[in-house]
Design an enzyme around this catalytic site. Structure first.
Site, mmCIF file in Angstrom:
data_model
loop_
_atom_site.group_PDB
_atom_site.id
_atom_site.type_symbol
_atom_site.label_atom_id
_atom_site.label_comp_id
_atom_site.label_asym_id
_atom_site.label_seq_id
_atom_site.Cartn_x
_atom_site.Cartn_y
_atom_site.Cartn_z
ATOM 1 N N GLU A 1 1.219 -1.092 0.224
ATOM 2 C CA GLU A 1 -0.120 -0.047 -0.080
ATOM 3 C C GLU A 1 0.818 0.808 0.131
ATOM 4 O O GLU A 1 -0.283 2.618 -0.850
ATOM 5 C CB GLU A 1 -1.236 0.170 1.362
ATOM 6 C CG GLU A 1 -2.346 -1.269 0.963
ATOM 7 C CD GLU A 1 -2.928 -1.265 2.510
ATOM 8 O OE1 GLU A 1 -4.258 -0.928 2.223
ATOM 9 O OE2 GLU A 1 -2.297 -1.616 3.016
ATOM 10 N N GLU B 1 -3.765 -9.323 3.941
ATOM 11 C CA GLU B 1 -4.677 -9.078 4.799
ATOM 12 C C GLU B 1 -6.023 -10.459 4.977
ATOM 13 O O GLU B 1 -6.668 -10.319 6.885
ATOM 14 C CB GLU B 1 -5.624 -7.490 4.937
ATOM 15 C CG GLU B 1 -3.844 -6.925 5.068
ATOM 16 C CD GLU B 1 -3.654 -5.999 3.554
ATOM 17 O OE1 GLU B 1 -2.677 -4.953 3.852
ATOM 18 O OE2 GLU B 1 -3.145 -6.782 3.257
#
Length: 258
Positions: free
Chosen positions: A115, A135
Site C-alpha cells: 500500500e 490481510e
C-alpha cells in the site's frame, strides 16, 4: 532530519528515504508512520529536494507489512482510527505529494508495504521483489488504500484475486499487471531510480506538480479531472517555466527551469 526508523539523504536534488527497521523487515509501526509523515513534510519545504525515492533498507524487504503486534488487540473504533489516520498522514499524503515520488521496491512489499508503494507516483522493483496484500489471511482487509489503489493499477479482477487469495506475485508478474514500471537487479535498483529521477529533473517541476494533481483528480469521487487539467493547463501559461520552456524550444536550446 534525524529519525529512529528512517534514513534520509539528499544529493543533487534527489532525496532518498530508507525505511530502516532491519530486524522487523522494515514493518510499519505507528512510530514509523509518524516519522514518514514528518520526513515528507520536511521534504516538501526543502528546496534542495525535488524528487523523492522511497525504499527499504537491506536486501530482503521494502516493507514486509504492518507490525501486527501493535494492533492485534484493537477494538473496532481503534481499527477504524488506525486506518483513517494512516491514510491521512502518510498514504494519501504521499499520493497527493506535489513532488514526484518513486517507490523502489526491494524484496517483500506486503500489506501496508505494498500500500505504501502504491501511494507513490510510480514503482520500480528488483527481481527478488514479492508483492501482495495478505490481510484476508489475518481476518481483516487492506486498510491503507489497498482495496482502492490496487484495482486502479491492475484492474478489478486481478485485484480481487490478489486480495481474496492473499497470495504474492513476483516482480515480473507485477510488471505484466502494470503494478511496477520496471524490473531490474537488486544492485541496479537505486541507480535506476536515480536515472529516472534525473530524467524528471530535466523538466519543469512546476508543471509536474500540477500534472500530478490533474492525474490524481481523475480518481477522486466528485471531482472532474478534465476540469482540473484545463485549469492547470491555463495556469501554466502564466509561469516563468512556460516562458523558459517555449523560448528554449523555439531557439533550439536546453531549458533552464528554476
Amino acid at each position: 532530519m534525524t529519525f529512529e526508523n528512517l534514513q534520509v539523504s539528499i544529493q543533487d536534488r534527489i532525496a532518498t528515504v530508507y525505511i530502516y527497521r532491519p530486524k522487523k523487515l522494515n514493518a510499519l509501526n505507528r512510530a514509523t508512520i509518524q516519522e514518514l509523515h514528518e520526513a515528507f513534510k520536511g521534504l516538501l519545504a526543502n528546496e534542495e529536494a525535488s524528487v523523492i525515492i522511497l525504499t527499504g533498507s537491506g536486501e530482503k524487504a521494502f516493507v514486509a507489512g504492518a507490525d501486527i503486534s501493535e494492533f492485534s488487540e484493537y477494538t473496532v473504533e481503534e481499527g477504524k482510527d488506525l486506518a483513517a489516520k494512516g491514510q491521512e498522514t502518510v498514504f494519501d499524503y504521499i499520493a497527493n505529494f506535489p513532488k514526484p515520488v518513486i517507490a523502489a521496491v526491494n524484496g517483500f512489499a506486503l500489506g501496508g508495504g505494498l500500500e505504501l508503494a502504491m501511494s507513490a507516483h510510480f514503482r520500480i522493483a528488483s527481481d527478488n521483489a514479492r508483492l501482495g496484500l495478505p490481510e484476508t489471511s489475518l481476518g481483516v482487509i487492506p486498510g491503507y488504500g489497498g482495496t482502492q489503489r490496487l484495482p486502479q493499477l491492475v484492474g478489478k479482477g486481478r485485484a480481487m484475486e490478489m486480495i481474496m487469495t492473499a497470495g504474492m506475485i513476483d516482480a515480473e508478474t507485477a510488471k505484466d499487471y502494470g503494478l511496477v514500471n520496471h524490473v531490474t537487479t537488486l544492485e541496479e535498483l537505486i541507480p535506476l531510480a536515480e536515472k529516472l529521477a534525473n530524467k524528471i529533473l530535466n523538466n519543469s517541476m512546476q508543471a509536474i506538480s500540477v500534472a500530478i494533481e490533474a492525474v490524481n483528480d481523475n480518481y477522486k469521487d466528485g471531482i472532474n479531472g478534465f476540469e482540473t487539467e484545463i485549469k492547470n493547463f491555463g495556469k501554466s501559461f502564466g509561469t516563468e517555466d512556460f516562458k523558459e520552456g517555449t523560448q528554449a524550444f523555439l531557439n533550439k536550446k536546453k531549458p533552464n527551469f528554476k
